[in-house]
Design an enzyme around this catalytic site. Structure first.
Site, mmCIF file in Angstrom:
data_model
loop_
_atom_site.group_PDB
_atom_site.id
_atom_site.type_symbol
_atom_site.label_atom_id
_atom_site.label_comp_id
_atom_site.label_asym_id
_atom_site.label_seq_id
_atom_site.Cartn_x
_atom_site.Cartn_y
_atom_site.Cartn_z
ATOM 1 N N HIS A 16 32.264 6.469 8.662
ATOM 2 C CA HIS A 16 32.609 6.761 10.074
ATOM 3 C C HIS A 16 31.346 6.649 10.936
ATOM 4 O O HIS A 16 30.536 7.567 10.979
ATOM 5 C CB HIS A 16 33.194 8.176 10.197
ATOM 6 C CG HIS A 16 33.739 8.486 11.563
ATOM 7 N ND1 HIS A 16 34.982 9.045 11.760
ATOM 8 C CD2 HIS A 16 33.214 8.326 12.804
ATOM 9 C CE1 HIS A 16 35.187 9.217 13.058
ATOM 10 N NE2 HIS A 16 34.122 8.790 13.719
ATOM 11 N N HIS A 18 29.666 5.168 14.827
ATOM 12 C CA HIS A 18 29.749 4.547 16.156
ATOM 13 C C HIS A 18 28.479 3.738 16.360
ATOM 14 O O HIS A 18 27.402 4.300 16.520
ATOM 15 C CB HIS A 18 29.886 5.609 17.256
ATOM 16 C CG HIS A 18 31.124 6.421 17.105
ATOM 17 N ND1 HIS A 18 32.320 6.078 17.699
ATOM 18 C CD2 HIS A 18 31.379 7.543 16.383
ATOM 19 C CE1 HIS A 18 33.251 6.963 17.362
ATOM 20 N NE2 HIS A 18 32.710 7.866 16.558
ATOM 21 N N LYS A 102 42.270 2.902 13.684
ATOM 22 C CA LYS A 102 41.882 4.245 14.120
ATOM 23 C C LYS A 102 42.852 4.763 15.156
ATOM 24 O O LYS A 102 43.143 4.104 16.153
ATOM 25 C CB LYS A 102 40.468 4.197 14.718
ATOM 26 C CG LYS A 102 39.951 5.531 15.240
ATOM 27 C CD LYS A 102 39.564 6.493 14.130
ATOM 28 C CE LYS A 102 39.210 7.885 14.638
ATOM 29 N NZ LYS A 102 37.872 7.994 15.174
ATOM 30 N N HIS A 139 41.680 10.717 14.321
ATOM 31 C CA HIS A 139 40.931 11.774 15.010
ATOM 32 C C HIS A 139 41.912 12.931 15.141
ATOM 33 O O HIS A 139 42.825 12.885 15.963
ATOM 34 C CB HIS A 139 40.438 11.306 16.385
ATOM 35 C CG HIS A 139 39.622 12.350 17.087
ATOM 36 N ND1 HIS A 139 38.264 12.239 17.257
ATOM 37 C CD2 HIS A 139 39.972 13.556 17.609
ATOM 38 C CE1 HIS A 139 37.806 13.330 17.869
ATOM 39 N NE2 HIS A 139 38.822 14.138 18.096
ATOM 40 N N HIS A 177 36.290 13.393 10.100
ATOM 41 C CA HIS A 177 35.374 14.481 10.478
ATOM 42 C C HIS A 177 36.050 15.844 10.518
ATOM 43 O O HIS A 177 36.125 16.478 11.567
ATOM 44 C CB HIS A 177 34.655 14.180 11.804
ATOM 45 C CG HIS A 177 35.493 13.562 12.899
ATOM 46 N ND1 HIS A 177 36.702 14.078 13.303
ATOM 47 C CD2 HIS A 177 35.280 12.471 13.677
ATOM 48 C CE1 HIS A 177 37.189 13.332 14.268
ATOM 49 N NE2 HIS A 177 36.344 12.350 14.520
ATOM 50 N N ASP A 250 29.917 10.135 11.484
ATOM 51 C CA ASP A 250 30.326 10.195 12.897
ATOM 52 C C ASP A 250 29.106 10.146 13.811
ATOM 53 O O ASP A 250 29.114 10.738 14.894
ATOM 54 C CB ASP A 250 31.179 11.433 13.180
ATOM 55 C CG ASP A 250 31.872 11.373 14.543
ATOM 56 O OD1 ASP A 250 32.031 10.265 15.084
ATOM 57 O OD2 ASP A 250 32.232 12.442 15.067
#
Ligand code: NCD
Ligand code: ZN
Length: 347
Positions: A16, A18, A102, A139, A177, A250
């Protein structure tokens, strides 16, 4: 017991991440690429990565930005919306562009405004994903403004996770997460088709840390850190070695001025020292023997991939996390635990 001072494991993956785009991506990507063999790249760009074509183009930009000689492999994800075309998603999956999709409930977090507003709108997409055994990455927070921010994950389990898993009995799901003992228990209750990523910051901080001596915007992320009892439950789950729990940082970089603001944005940049931070947690829990399962084996097994062939070595060595990294646009990003001393180092 003799203290372990070095640890050699199959190269970890980050399930995970970004990476952003443009100059921010150029600044942060080398840290992830240096430590990890592969990473699940989140699609919440502006605009999001919604089609197979956009996924392939984003993957090209990442590969171009990699340091020369890097063998890092970005694993791309599609951003689900109310209008996702199941046929495009299927083509993207079959062509090896998308590894997973996602699901952001609309408005749940940074750049999630075009997320899914109602599950009724994506039934055809989820039917297709179930048929393809394409993982759904979730999420897991409700967006109902009347629900307290610290309860949004817990409420999501009953309102969304349970009915979705009931309806799609064959769907593979990653509860991303996780931050609560309720999520740990729920994941365990579901068996092998449900996995969960656990970030290193949720293993290291609780909600009180965010307010210790004043407000700490660099410890603000979503889902927000919870009470100490939850941090302890996450540490127990991560260090258990159980197949359902795996590494997902994350890491979510934002420029310092966007974090240190009257309305600071959510996201913690942990990529700079991710593997070392996790190793420190496992060491503190006297569970270094479970580190390879969590960091390097459980994730690939869930995704149906082999572990990375190469290995990495960590050694016990004190080093200081830098205060900031520079982005070419002149902004800076503050790493998680900036200025603090860590006691594991990747060789
Ligand atoms: C992420 C971001 O900044 O993209 N922020 C965060 O706090 N984790 C989005 C997300 O994963 O929720
Ligand atoms: Zn994220």
């Amino acid at each position: 017991m003799t203290e372990i001072d070095t640890l050699t494991i199959h190269r970890p993956d980050d399930w995970h991440v970004h990476l952003r785009d443009g100059q921010m991506m150029e600044a942060v990507l080398p840290y992830t690429a240096q430590q990890f063999g592969r990473a699940i790249v989140m699609p919440n760009l502006v605009p999001p990565v919604m089609t197979a074509k956009a996924g392939a183009e984003y993957r090209d930009r990442i590969n171009k930005a990699l340091p020369s000689g890097s063998t890092f492999e970005p694993l791309m994800t599609a951003y689900l919306t109310d209008n996702t075309d199941p046929a495009d998603l299927e083509a993207g999956f079959k062509d090896g562009i998308f590894t997973a999709a996602k699901l952001y409930p609309a408005g749940a977090t940074t750049n999630s405004d075009s997320g899914v507003t109602n599950f009724a709108n994506i039934h055809a997409v989820l039917d297709k994903m179930e048929e393809l055994t394409m993982p759904l990455l979730v999420h897991g927070e409700v967006t109902d403004p009347s629900i307290d921010i610290f309860d949004r994950e817990h409420v999501f389990i009953k309102r969304v996770m349970e009915p979705t898993l009931d309806r799609y009995q064959g769907l593979k799901v990653v509860f991303e997460h996780i931050t609560t003992s309720a999520a740990v228990d729920f994941v365990r209750s579901q068996g092998p088709r449900v996995g969960a990523t656990i970030t290193v910051h949720h293993l290291m901080i609780n909600r009180t840390d965010i307010f210790k001596g004043g407000i700490h915007p660099h410890l603000y992320c979503l889902p927000i850190a919870k009470r100490e009892q939850h941090r302890l439950a996450l540490r127990e789950a991560a260090t258990s070695g159980e197949a359902q729990f795996f590494l997902g940082t994350d890491t979510a970089p934002h420029a310092v001025n966007a974090k240190e603001s009257a309305c600071g944005c959510a996201g913690i940049f942990s990529a700079l020292s991710a593997v070392e931070l996790y190793a420190q947690v496992f060491d503190e829990e006297q569970a270094l023997d479970q580190f390879e399962a969590f960091a390097s084996l459980n994730g690939p097994a869930f995704y149906g991939l082999d572990p990375n062939a190469d290995k990495v070595t960590l050694k016990r060595e004190a080093w200081q996390v830098p205060d900031a990294i520079e982005v070419a646009d002149g902004s800076t990003v503050q790493p998680f635990l900036a200025g603090e001393t860590l006691n594991w180092k990747l060789v």
